[in-house]
Design an enzyme around this catalytic site. Structure first.
Site, short mmCIF file in Angstrom:
data_model
loop_
_atom_site.label_atom_id
_atom_site.label_comp_id
_atom_site.label_asym_id
_atom_site.label_seq_id
_atom_site.Cartn_x
_atom_site.Cartn_y
_atom_site.Cartn_z
N ARG A 24 -75.06 -0.87 -42.99
CA ARG A 24 -74.13 -1.96 -42.73
C ARG A 24 -72.94 -2.02 -43.68
NH1 ARG A 24 -75.63 -0.83 -38.79
NH2 ARG A 24 -77.21 -1.84 -37.50
N SER A 68 -85.49 -2.91 -28.49
CA SER A 68 -84.15 -2.80 -29.07
C SER A 68 -84.24 -1.84 -30.25
CB SER A 68 -83.64 -4.18 -29.48
OG SER A 68 -83.89 -4.44 -30.82
#
Lengths: 403, 403, 403, 403
Positions: C97, C178
């Site tokens: 991230r 997911s």
């Protein structure tokens, strides 16, 4: 006893190391080099010290001026961590040992000695600090610790020992308090302090005035701090050592920097001492003041953890270890933002930051106060709290369900 | 807005919570119960408070005397950990929040309320402390935080709001400093303090005399400590709350317990405050004094770590969490040995332990001093140092070999 | 909604960010720039992505190859700390991230955008990681988080939204699991994993073979480690990214690097995931193996503490903070000695160091074994123990006396 | 040598302690009592041990069955902390020492002995563990450590010593590996392990099957955990010791619980060992699995810190200290919620939790997944992030301003 040809002794000119010189020569049949570290212990201890060493039997005496280096390379890095041993002690004696040991080792390597000697007693921390430094810096050199070997057990015995050898010595028979001094601090142990129920008396303090006798008028001093280091006092740029002596003088006048502590020695027992660190106390207060402005919550907490860890490392004589390097590197990184200016008020034993500012300040009148602003919206808090307490909420709902 | 029938408000009698009562009734169409926690904030704040609450529109007002419980169940356990937030702050406001919230929840459960309300602003820590406690103790109750909802944005607006409703209020328009008090401390924020470069002035201090105006004559006070708790003052056995008020009185007279701090709030910004904790400062000093005698090196270090952790837990409003219980259990165990007697000297803003003793003292004149004894032999130190520095030695030998 | 002219969106080509492009244009009346970070998520996700972005309405699409930088500047420094979140998780998603956010900010500054947008949901960690990085790197840019704004609440709604606008999309209606992938790891959440009492099934694992289906023959791989970084595999010098992909391939073949964990999200709730980090698991094991040889007791313990701290910092998205810099600096210092060679055995899901050596090794057959040697004398231990247990002895004698 | 009348020896029946009996009698002219601790080291070591002790010259031999107590009072509390020394070692040898020492002291007090003796070598940890326990439990008793006193330096010398005295002994001259076993683990040191670049061979493992030879079919075992303690296996309630032996049997069959580690000894040097802890590895995995469900983020992190601290305390022989009590009290508090059930899969050297559930679980499918719910609102996250990253934002704005 192993064969030793030349030994470098950490020599102070006091009774103990004066006796060690002839004792080494007699017991090890070796040449003795006296090494004197000037760490700011005071001119009176250094005057005529070379002559004294030679008169005691040393074949040479080297004096190294370590004052600036001690403050810039040992004290300043330690201050960045905030290290205070057992919550109080600014590590005055501890901080001087590694630098003395390092210079002593350098002397030994230069003169081609095969051994190192110190005059620390067998119950104290300093023997560990010296010998840990020796192990890290010169593991091949032998170490002699006369206090763990000889059978001299009192000042009287030492004085007799010197007298028998006709070595001149001005030391007195009676010495109630034992002291250690360097630019950073002076310590006093023994005498009335040996009973913890006794108050310290006037003999337990040397540098600082009794707060009750200090000026009725407070004084302020302004410190400039750059990246965790004090660089100027009252607008005057100064070297680290100059900063320290300047603040020592000011602090002493106001009785600042006294502590009376029972501490845990590294070697397992407790001891009590009265320590005076006037300049250091002012600097510590000043640095913490700037930190209040520039460190965020997590950084502040980590800095406190680093200080706790560093206090043990330094006290325990582990300066020359990878762990100490790692801790200092972490503190150095945090200190990057510690730049600012503080005004410290000195009054009757206290040093208190009364004004502070910093270009890196995270404090903002605008953000902290009542009204609305750009970076903070009252309504944000609702969501914050909800998530912040979410696990408590789930836990409590769970418990309710179980009933 | 969700349907609420009865809400219990943490009511102080001040301007904010006075306005909240009619606001709640108008905006939630619900019954409002005023809950007043007596945590030692002072008689003047409690006089006529029930009438005031009723006059403002509350259907009932309950007053809970939490003074003894606060000291014995919240302050004493915290003191055992040694918690000082960011190195200085004795957590005066933080410590009172969980006990108020808990009693408020109990009141709500008793009167069958379906919601809780507090008057904390949206930028402070207290909203988090209250609501975290609510989440842990009564997750099914709704929480209303008017300061995050209404559009009243100034004292003037609040006064107008009350005037329009003809609710009597003695609050003044001008209020430069915001304060919070309980038996443990009083805090002052705002005014000149909003610029960190300003010194606090005389309005920033309420309970304690200016050290410069304090008596020229020092005073001593003797504290008995049992398992980490102060149980007697000057030979007089006392309840925890009595101990606190007695020491508050003595400390205040000598200007003890002032701090001026810029701190990191939990909600991300910094704020500045002047806090006075006279009795607490004396107790903290006394406990640490006994600890010096009875905690060994590792215990002392862990106690310091616990204090650091506890300071954040308490400041951050996480009292009712398993983590806090765990930390307190650890501190409680260490405090088992913290029994002894100390004499604290109060002088011009300082509280200093000058005498201390304990039946659990690990200090021994016999062990610490020069001579031989049964438990310690000088020669032991040689082996200790050798092993203690062994990894340094191996590392250094290794490095030498590599060259 | 505030006025925004040009927004840079972290674009993945998936359903969510495909819908975000038109949504941004319609709701903010602004130009949308798609920014694609290549962090090794796989060619299939990047093929034709630019066309897709334009087709969805983006005015431009920039692709940044961050693969080498991610491994050398984010993963390698993290590995030096030993960070494993909650004892198990190698921080695969977390680590990607900050680097994506940083490159996205750089893109925004270059194209003169006034806002940043991401497609993270409102219950996850990634929103916090992105926005914390944005706050640290570009506090002046607006942040748009559509998942916290729009009322699209299902894949079906998103597909309808795109269909209504005639934007082509190959996403399927049904998507049970997911996933998130980068060169370092792939994660799988949802489906059967939502009940912690369910075992993961074959759909929960993507990269690695089931250990029970892995080769019956073990394989070994040799890693060269220099200052805490893997620099060669099986004698072949490689760039960090090459090391990673090489080890990913080997590890996957043997089912190495699977974990099934229930973890605490930063936002207060728990989630469960199956994570695969084959190459990372091998590297972690290798580094710890070298550390066993070169770190002394205190260094090893501190490295473990740093890993614990770093795991939270990285997981919590605090990469661009002074605290993270400080922790990494400390770990870097410790890693100075972490140089050596290890052989790792891969077998049925496990990576185990079976051989290790280092020029900095503190292990010495000579010192560790039975006999006498130069650096260690059996008799040293007696003194060591005596001092080591001195406080226990004094405490016990004390207690005896009290009886 | 001081006068000793009666000494209690920790007797194992092996070569070393067999020689110690006559050595003590000859060198101290004292009565020798053999004390045997049954800590689950195996029947073969206990058969005929009393006769052997008497034959060697002991005047009496006492055997204490400490198996249940060891698991319930030492191992279970340790497991709650999660202690793994240097990231890997389940402290098998360390954990047995305090309980043996305690029972030996009790024996000594009962028989009126004035000294304690152990057969640990002068380079290991066990001497420190025994003597630290002795110091804490019976500081008035003398301690004799023959390995630090005598000049017997090899197995051959010991065998000759016994032969000269016509004391029967079945020990062999050649013994490549040194081992230590108790119910919890078996350790193997020496031989090929002395070079860290050697792989362990089949002689380095005793209890567990080679994973490569383990069953191709995985097996599962179900554990019930209550407040941090395993109370049932596969539905069968069991005592702690029964749990351990049951899991040892299962784990061994699948090659579970092997580690090959170079560790830092307390006495400053490194050593390498192969340790097998099959049952312990399963339990550790099981406990951590339940913790994943019930500990929140902060609790999990603190539990990891406690484990790190406890690992050093236990390894270093500091069980009977206030610090250890404090750490265990903290862990005990956290373990209050650690109740649940896990299924562990055993396969080719690995123990992996594949199913887990708990009535205290903070995991909730409802909360963690995509949709809306009562306790969490997507919009909360916005406020959370804003406050969470506030100091980063202020810092960054500050820096921008300075440019």
């Amino acid at each position: 006893m192993s064969t030793i040809k030349k030994v470098v002794l950490a020599y102070s000119g006091g009774l103990d190391t004066s006796a060690i010189i002839p004792w080494l020569k007699e017991n090890y049949d070796c040449e003795v080099i006296a090494f004197v570290a000037d760490v700011g212990q005071g001119e009176e201890e250094l005057v005529g010290i070379e002559e004294k060493a030679i008169a005691s039997g040393a074949s040479a005496c080297y004096i190294a001026d370590l004052k600036e280096e001690m403050v810039s390379e040992y004290i300043y890095p330690s201050l960045k961590t905030g290290a205070m041993y057992e919550g109080k002690y600014l590590l005055g004696t501890s901080m001087a040992r590694p630098i003395i040991a390092k210079a002593q080792v350098e002397c030994a390597l230069e003169v081609g000695a095969d051994a190192l000697c110190h005059g620390c007693t067998g119950k104290g921390n300093d023997q560990v600090r010296f010998e840990s430094a020796f192990a890290a810096l010169a593991p091949h050199l032998k170490v002699i610790a006369p206090w763990r070997e000889w059978d001299l057990r009192s000042r009287e015995a030492l004085l007799d020992y010197l007298a028998e050898r006709k070595i001149p010595c001005t030391a007195s028979l009676e010495k109630i308090y034992s002291r250690d001094a360097n630019a950073w601090h002076i310590s006093t142990e023994g005498g009335v302090l040996e009973d913890t129920w006794n108050q310290p008396n006037e003999l337990c303090w040397v540098w600082t005035v009794d707060p009750e006798q200090a000026p009725d008028q407070a004084e302020t001093v302004t410190l400039m701090v750059e990246k965790g280091e004090v660089t100027a006092v009252d607008g005057q740029a100064m070297s680290p050592y100059q900063v320290l002596t300047t603040l020592n003088e000011k602090g002493s006048r106001h009785g600042v920097g006294r502590i009376d502590i029972v501490e845990n020695r590294l070697v397992g027992m407790k001891s009590r001492g009265c320590y005076e660190t006037p300049g250091g106390t002012i600097m510590m207060e000043a640095l913490r003041g700037v930190e209040q402005l520039v460190l965020d919550k997590d950084c502040f907490e980590f800095r406190e953890e680093l200080g706790l860890k560093a206090s043990h490392l330094i006290y325990d004589g582990r300066w020359f270890t990878p762990l100490c390097k790692s801790i200092l590197a972490a503190a150095d990184e945090l200190a990057e933002a510690v730049t600012g200016e503080v005004v410290v008020k000195l009054y009757k034993g206290q040093a208190t930051v009364v004004q502070k500012r910093s270009i890196n300040s995270l404090y903002s009148e605008e953000f902290a106060t009542f009204g609305e602003d750009d970076v903070y919206d009252h309504s944000h808090a609702g969501g914050f709290i909800r998530l912040y307490s979410l696990s408590s909420r789930i836990r409590a709902l769970n418990e309710k369900k179980q009933k």
